[in-house]
Scaffold this motif. Sequence first.
Motif, PDB file in Angstrom:
ATOM      1  N   ALA A 282     -40.977   0.200 -10.677  1.00  0.00           N
ATOM      2  CA  ALA A 282     -40.577   0.993 -12.064  1.00  0.00           C
ATOM      3  C   ALA A 282     -40.333   2.250 -12.149  1.00  0.00           C
ATOM      4  CB  ALA A 282     -41.159   0.563 -13.150  1.00  0.00           C
TER       5      ALA A 282
ATOM      6  N   ASN B 117     -42.572  -0.851 -19.984  1.00  0.00           N
ATOM      7  CA  ASN B 117     -42.278  -2.246 -19.446  1.00  0.00           C
ATOM      8  C   ASN B 117     -43.772  -2.785 -18.900  1.00  0.00           C
ATOM      9  OD1 ASN B 117     -39.523  -2.141 -18.222  1.00  0.00           O
ATOM     10  ND2 ASN B 117     -40.005  -0.016 -18.147  1.00  0.00           N
TER      11      ASN B 117
ATOM     12  N   ALA C 233     -35.695  -2.165 -15.536  1.00  0.00           N
ATOM     13  CA  ALA C 233     -36.717  -1.580 -16.118  1.00  0.00           C
ATOM     14  C   ALA C 233     -36.084  -0.260 -17.154  1.00  0.00           C
ATOM     15  CB  ALA C 233     -37.765  -1.263 -15.277  1.00  0.00           C
TER      16      ALA C 233
END
Length: 281
Positions: free
Chosen positions: A71, A116, A194
């Motif tokens: 991410a 996230n 994400a």
Amino acid sequence: MKKKYYSSAIAGIAAANGFNDGSGYKMAQMVGADITDLTDATSNLMRTSGPGPDAGITQKQKWMPYGLSNAGAILVNSAGERFCDEELSDKDLIPLCEAQPDRQCWMVYDEAVARNFRDFPNMIVSSLSGVGWGTVEDFIERGGIVTGDTIEDVAAQAGIDATGLTSQIDKWNKACKDAIDEDFGRKTFGREEAGTLGAGLSTPPFYIHGPIHAECNQSWASLAITENFEVKNVEGDVIPGLYSGGQMGHGLSPIAGGGHGGTMCWAFTSGRLAGKHIASL
């Protein structure tokens, strides 16, 4: 023992459990017991010393669509400098981390990444007692993650050089924008799903967890045993009255593998089966 049976590099990695000093193997060897799988290297992991998440979460867990590094998180040393492609396996990260000052590093990310990891399946995973899986906030509450509105603030809390970290994040943000990591050849710069693709680390607040270092979790070596958990000597004969179970008693069986609850299940099961056999004599 690790230096003798494995390598000098592995020998320098501290045990996750300080009581895992090899005394069980030594006691058994003193009465002639044979040991299997001594060529199987110890299970070495990138971890924090609680409270805080394992650094193994730099890669994604099997049930997760992506992990923290995927991410957009980065790893830095105490000078605030990146030193690796963060998406390497623990096996490859360990020698790189061991080469850093104080043999440790920290994971850094921003709010765009953190948002996230506030709900299943994208949880932060830890082996630390009493923590288990959790959200970013769970680990902030337990002191495993520090957070601040500025890079300078969060760096000061983590004990990282703020000037170096600010410079490194500026450099990383440019790498994300250009999709080129000239220093370490990393191929991913956030994830579209994400909401972090190409964004770098620019959305406050900022998060740091660590310090992260290598730990020797366990060895898969075992005493040589019979199906009744009787310990065998190097000639293959049973040593009268000596039994072994758990991590010290699985022979070459893969059933004891898997870590976490898997090894605990085998400890309970092997102990019960050995006890039933002894009680029947």
